[in-house]
Design a protein around this motif. Sequence first.
Motif, PDB file in Angstrom:
ATOM      1  N   TYR A 181      41.975  52.108  57.432  1.00 54.64           N
ATOM      2  CA  TYR A 181      40.837  51.605  56.669  1.00 54.64           C
ATOM      3  C   TYR A 181      39.533  51.799  57.449  1.00 54.64           C
ATOM      4  CZ  TYR A 181      38.356  48.580  53.360  1.00 54.64           C
ATOM      5  OH  TYR A 181      37.501  48.109  52.412  1.00 54.64           O
ATOM      6  N   GLY A 182      38.447  52.103  56.717  1.00 57.33           N
ATOM      7  CA  GLY A 182      37.170  52.428  57.358  1.00 57.33           C
ATOM      8  C   GLY A 182      36.613  51.320  58.242  1.00 57.33           C
ATOM      9  N   ALA A 183      36.755  50.065  57.811  1.00 57.34           N
ATOM     10  CA  ALA A 183      36.247  48.949  58.626  1.00 57.34           C
ATOM     11  C   ALA A 183      37.318  48.554  59.643  1.00 57.34           C
ATOM     12  CB  ALA A 183      35.889  47.771  57.731  1.00 57.34           C
ATOM     13  N   GLU A 184      37.053  48.808  60.917  1.00 61.23           N
ATOM     14  CA  GLU A 184      38.062  48.604  61.955  1.00 61.23           C
ATOM     15  C   GLU A 184      38.563  47.157  62.027  1.00 61.23           C
ATOM     16  OE1 GLU A 184      36.920  50.067  65.745  1.00 61.23           O
ATOM     17  OE2 GLU A 184      36.435  52.086  65.029  1.00 61.23           O
ATOM     18  N   HIS A 185      37.659  46.181  61.775  1.00 53.63           N
ATOM     19  CA  HIS A 185      38.056  44.766  61.903  1.00 53.63           C
ATOM     20  C   HIS A 185      38.985  44.324  60.774  1.00 53.63           C
ATOM     21  CE1 HIS A 185      34.699  44.619  59.092  1.00 53.63           C
ATOM     22  NE2 HIS A 185      35.017  43.375  58.768  1.00 53.63           N
ATOM     23  N   LEU A 186      39.134  45.182  59.739  1.00 53.41           N
ATOM     24  CA  LEU A 186      40.041  44.848  58.629  1.00 53.41           C
ATOM     25  C   LEU A 186      41.278  45.746  58.595  1.00 53.41           C
ATOM     26  CD1 LEU A 186      37.415  44.364  55.757  1.00 53.41           C
ATOM     27  CD2 LEU A 186      38.553  42.577  57.088  1.00 53.41           C
ATOM     28  N   ALA A 187      41.234  46.879  59.294  1.00 48.55           N
ATOM     29  CA  ALA A 187      42.329  47.852  59.237  1.00 48.55           C
ATOM     30  C   ALA A 187      43.659  47.215  59.622  1.00 48.55           C
ATOM     31  CB  ALA A 187      42.027  49.031  60.155  1.00 48.55           C
ATOM     32  N   GLY A 188      44.645  47.363  58.720  1.00 48.45           N
ATOM     33  CA  GLY A 188      45.993  46.856  58.986  1.00 48.45           C
ATOM     34  C   GLY A 188      46.167  45.354  58.788  1.00 48.45           C
ATOM     35  N   LYS A 189      45.099  44.636  58.410  1.00 45.81           N
ATOM     36  CA  LYS A 189      45.176  43.168  58.265  1.00 45.81           C
ATOM     37  C   LYS A 189      45.652  42.770  56.871  1.00 45.81           C
ATOM     38  CE  LYS A 189      43.385  41.979  62.329  1.00 45.81           C
ATOM     39  NZ  LYS A 189      42.037  41.432  62.439  1.00 45.81           N
ATOM     40  N   ASP A 190      46.377  41.611  56.804  1.00 45.72           N
ATOM     41  CA  ASP A 190      46.743  41.020  55.517  1.00 45.72           C
ATOM     42  C   ASP A 190      45.560  40.209  55.006  1.00 45.72           C
ATOM     43  OD1 ASP A 190      49.300  42.066  55.638  1.00 45.72           O
ATOM     44  OD2 ASP A 190      50.108  40.317  56.701  1.00 45.72           O
ATOM     45  N   ALA A 191      45.338  40.234  53.706  1.00 47.97           N
ATOM     46  CA  ALA A 191      44.207  39.515  53.126  1.00 47.97           C
ATOM     47  C   ALA A 191      44.617  38.852  51.825  1.00 47.97           C
ATOM     48  CB  ALA A 191      43.040  40.469  52.889  1.00 47.97           C
ATOM     49  N   VAL A 192      43.892  37.785  51.480  1.00 47.15           N
ATOM     50  CA  VAL A 192      44.076  37.094  50.208  1.00 47.15           C
ATOM     51  C   VAL A 192      42.728  37.074  49.493  1.00 47.15           C
ATOM     52  CG1 VAL A 192      44.662  34.932  49.067  1.00 47.15           C
ATOM     53  CG2 VAL A 192      45.933  35.641  51.104  1.00 47.15           C
ATOM     54  N   PHE A 193      42.721  37.523  48.245  1.00 43.20           N
ATOM     55  CA  PHE A 193      41.501  37.495  47.445  1.00 43.20           C
ATOM     56  C   PHE A 193      41.662  36.453  46.344  1.00 43.20           C
ATOM     57  CE2 PHE A 193      41.132  41.552  49.464  1.00 43.20           C
ATOM     58  CZ  PHE A 193      39.764  41.791  49.578  1.00 43.20           C
ATOM     59  N   GLU A 194      40.779  35.472  46.321  1.00 48.22           N
ATOM     60  CA  GLU A 194      40.771  34.456  45.271  1.00 48.22           C
ATOM     61  C   GLU A 194      39.921  34.995  44.128  1.00 48.22           C
ATOM     62  OE1 GLU A 194      39.128  31.147  47.281  1.00 48.22           O
ATOM     63  OE2 GLU A 194      40.870  30.843  48.602  1.00 48.22           O
ATOM     64  N   CYS A 195      40.574  35.301  43.007  1.00 46.56           N
ATOM     65  CA  CYS A 195      39.899  35.960  41.885  1.00 46.56           C
ATOM     66  C   CYS A 195      39.837  35.039  40.669  1.00 46.56           C
ATOM     67  CB  CYS A 195      40.629  37.242  41.490  1.00 46.56           C
ATOM     68  SG  CYS A 195      40.797  38.439  42.832  1.00 46.56           S
ATOM     69  N   THR A 196      38.693  35.022  40.006  1.00 47.34           N
ATOM     70  CA  THR A 196      38.529  34.308  38.741  1.00 47.34           C
ATOM     71  C   THR A 196      38.203  35.326  37.664  1.00 47.34           C
ATOM     72  OG1 THR A 196      37.682  32.339  39.858  1.00 47.34           O
ATOM     73  CG2 THR A 196      37.235  32.541  37.501  1.00 47.34           C
ATOM     74  N   VAL A 197      39.041  35.379  36.630  1.00 47.98           N
ATOM     75  CA  VAL A 197      38.854  36.356  35.551  1.00 47.98           C
ATOM     76  C   VAL A 197      37.886  35.779  34.525  1.00 47.98           C
ATOM     77  CG1 VAL A 197      39.982  37.732  33.773  1.00 47.98           C
ATOM     78  CG2 VAL A 197      41.194  37.228  35.915  1.00 47.98           C
ATOM     79  N   LYS A 198      36.768  36.468  34.303  1.00 47.86           N
ATOM     80  CA  LYS A 198      35.731  35.948  33.405  1.00 47.86           C
ATOM     81  C   LYS A 198      35.696  36.700  32.073  1.00 47.86           C
ATOM     82  CE  LYS A 198      31.934  34.655  35.647  1.00 47.86           C
ATOM     83  NZ  LYS A 198      30.738  34.719  36.524  1.00 47.86           N
ATOM     84  N   GLU A 199      36.120  37.972  32.082  1.00 49.23           N
ATOM     85  CA  GLU A 199      36.135  38.745  30.834  1.00 49.23           C
ATOM     86  C   GLU A 199      37.286  39.753  30.899  1.00 49.23           C
ATOM     87  OE1 GLU A 199      32.314  40.387  29.477  1.00 49.23           O
ATOM     88  OE2 GLU A 199      31.352  39.217  31.081  1.00 49.23           O
ATOM     89  N   VAL A 200      37.856  40.033  29.729  1.00 46.65           N
ATOM     90  CA  VAL A 200      38.851  41.101  29.596  1.00 46.65           C
ATOM     91  C   VAL A 200      38.390  42.007  28.459  1.00 46.65           C
ATOM     92  CG1 VAL A 200      41.225  41.693  29.019  1.00 46.65           C
ATOM     93  CG2 VAL A 200      40.764  39.684  30.434  1.00 46.65           C
ATOM     94  N   LYS A 201      38.215  43.307  28.760  1.00 49.44           N
ATOM     95  CA  LYS A 201      37.655  44.221  27.768  1.00 49.44           C
ATOM     96  C   LYS A 201      38.569  45.437  27.594  1.00 49.44           C
ATOM     97  CE  LYS A 201      32.875  42.946  28.773  1.00 49.44           C
ATOM     98  NZ  LYS A 201      31.494  43.467  28.984  1.00 49.44           N
ATOM     99  N   ALA A 202      38.661  45.906  26.366  1.00 48.15           N
ATOM    100  CA  ALA A 202      39.471  47.085  26.051  1.00 48.15           C
ATOM    101  C   ALA A 202      38.582  48.324  26.047  1.00 48.15           C
ATOM    102  CB  ALA A 202      40.128  46.927  24.683  1.00 48.15           C
ATOM    103  N   PRO A 203      39.126  49.468  26.513  1.00 50.65           N
ATOM    104  CA  PRO A 203      38.322  50.697  26.488  1.00 50.65           C
ATOM    105  C   PRO A 203      38.052  51.140  25.059  1.00 50.65           C
ATOM    106  CG  PRO A 203      40.591  51.184  27.097  1.00 50.65           C
ATOM    107  CD  PRO A 203      40.476  49.693  27.056  1.00 50.65           C
ATOM    108  N   LYS A 204      36.864  51.659  24.845  1.00 51.91           N
ATOM    109  CA  LYS A 204      36.474  52.096  23.507  1.00 51.91           C
ATOM    110  C   LYS A 204      35.700  53.410  23.659  1.00 51.91           C
ATOM    111  CE  LYS A 204      33.566  50.761  19.594  1.00 51.91           C
ATOM    112  NZ  LYS A 204      32.562  49.771  19.098  1.00 51.91           N
ATOM    113  N   ALA A 205      36.250  54.451  23.033  1.00 46.27           N
ATOM    114  CA  ALA A 205      35.576  55.746  23.118  1.00 46.27           C
ATOM    115  C   ALA A 205      34.218  55.666  22.439  1.00 46.27           C
ATOM    116  CB  ALA A 205      36.421  56.833  22.467  1.00 46.27           C
ATOM    117  N   ALA A 206      33.245  56.353  23.012  1.00 42.52           N
ATOM    118  CA  ALA A 206      31.912  56.381  22.411  1.00 42.52           C
ATOM    119  C   ALA A 206      31.986  57.084  21.062  1.00 42.52           C
ATOM    120  CB  ALA A 206      30.949  57.114  23.340  1.00 42.52           C
ATOM    121  N   GLU A 207      31.123  56.706  20.172  1.00 44.51           N
ATOM    122  CA  GLU A 207      31.083  57.353  18.858  1.00 44.51           C
ATOM    123  C   GLU A 207      30.426  58.713  18.982  1.00 44.51           C
ATOM    124  OE1 GLU A 207      29.493  55.008  15.737  1.00 44.51           O
ATOM    125  OE2 GLU A 207      30.497  53.171  16.378  1.00 44.51           O
ATOM    126  N   ILE A 208      30.916  59.640  18.175  1.00 43.14           N
ATOM    127  CA  ILE A 208      30.350  60.997  18.179  1.00 43.14           C
ATOM    128  C   ILE A 208      29.141  60.998  17.251  1.00 43.14           C
ATOM    129  CG2 ILE A 208      30.809  63.436  17.692  1.00 43.14           C
ATOM    130  CD1 ILE A 208      33.754  62.906  18.270  1.00 43.14           C
TER     131      ILE A 208
END
Length: 443
Positions: free
Chosen positions: A225-252
Motif C-alpha cells: 500500500y502507498g501509505a507506509e504507516h498503513l501497509a499491511g495493517k488491519d483496519a475497521v471502517f465504521e460506515c453509515t449508509v445514507k443513500e442507495v441508488k440504482a444505475p440509470k443509463a442516460a437518455e439518448i
Amino acid sequence: MQVTETLNEGLKRGYQITVGADALDAKVNEKLAEAQPEVEMKGFRKGKVPMALLKKQFGQRLLGEAMQETIDGAMAKHFEDSGDRPALQPEVKMTNEDWKEGDDVVVAMTYEALPEIPDVDMKGVKLEKLVVKAAEADVTEALENLAGTAQTFADRKKGTKAKDGDQIVIDFLGKVDGEAFEGGAAEDYPLVLGSGSFIPGFEDQLVGAKVGDEVEVKVSFPAEYGAEHLAGKDAVFECTVKEVKAPKAAEINDELAKQFGAEDLEGLKAQVAERLEAEYSGASRAVMKRALLDALDGKVSFELPPSLLEAEAKQIAHQLWHEDNPEVEGHDHPEIETTAEHTKLAERRVRLGLLLAEIGRKNEVEVSDAEMTQAMMNQARQYPGQERQFFEFVQQNPQMQQQLRAPLFEDKVVDYLFELAEVGEKEVSKEDLQKAVEALEDE
C-alpha cells in the motif's frame, strides 16, 4: 590505402583494406596541426608548442582516431564507388593482431549486399476497396453504449438492499488499532459497489446494506500500500449508509449529445456514423493492402540476403511460440527451432519489405518530422504522466525512432502504390467486411 576483394559469392562480399603506416602518420600530423593553435602547455605560449612535443603527448590517442576515421572513409568510398548497399552493418576486424605503431593496418570487411531489385509494373494490378456505410442499427447501438458510459443514479425504493453496481452514499471513519488515522474519514461519499475504487474487500461487505444501516467493514491494507504507516495493517471502517441508488443509463437526447461535444442529437449521430465509417475504412484498407502485397509478391523475384532471412525466420518462430504459450511472459525458455513454414513466411516478408523500401527510395517517399511527432504523441499516450520521458527516450534512441518510422514509411509507400493500381469500390455489409478481416488472420 588499398582495397582488395576477397569474397564475391551471391550477395556475400569480402574485402581487405590496407591502410599504410605513412597515411596514418600523415593523418595524425594533420590532426595535430589543426589542434596546435589552441594548445597551451607549461613553458610555451599558446599555439607555440612544438609538433614533436605535441606528438609525444597526444600522438597515441590521435593514432586511434586516425585509424578509425581512415577505415570509415575507406568503407564509405567503397560503397560509393561500388554502389553496394549492405543488408546489415558490415563486420569489420583487424587481421594483423600483432600490429604495432609503424606497421600498416590490415582490416577485413565482410557484408551481405542488398540485391538488385527490379522495377514493378503496376499496370494490370486491380484492387477492390470494400465500402461499408454505417447502418442505423449500428449508430443506435453506439449511442446506447455512449449513454451507458454517461449513466446516472436514481434513488432505490426505501428499504431496498444495495446490489453490485449500485451507488451508495456513505459516511465512514477508519481506525487502525482503535485509533482514527489521517485520510480515513469522509462524509456523503458516493461509492459504486464493484468499482474496485476502495481496497479489496471493502465494497463486498456493503452489498446488501440498506439506508440507515451502520456497517463495520473489516479489511487489511495491502502490504504494498502507498501509505507506509498503513501497509499491511488491519483496519475497521465504521460506515453509515445514507443513500442507495440504482444505475440509470442516460437518455439518448440533445443533453447526451452536448456531453459529448455535439450541438444536438443529430450532430452526435453524424459524429458516431463518421467514426464507425472511419473504423470500417481502416479495416477495408487492411484487406486491400493484403491484396496489393499478394499482387506484388507474384510479380517480383530476386535473391534474398541470408542474414535477413534467418533473422526474420527466427523472429516469426519466436512470436508464434509465444502465441501458443501465452503463459510464458519473458524469454526464459528453450531455444526455438525454425521450420520450413517459418522460412517460407520469412521469405515473403523480407522480399516484400525490400521491395517496398526500394520503391519508396526510388520515388523519394519520406516520413516528415510532423508525421514522426504525431506518431510519438500517439505512442506516448500509452504512458500517462510519463509523456515527456517517453519523448526524450525516443529522441535519444535511434533504434526506437526507426521502429516508429518504419510502419509510417511502409504505409506511405502502400498509398503511393494504391494510386498506381486500378481500384474499384464495392459496397458490402459490416459482416462481410468482418469475414474478410478474419480471413487475413487465418492466412
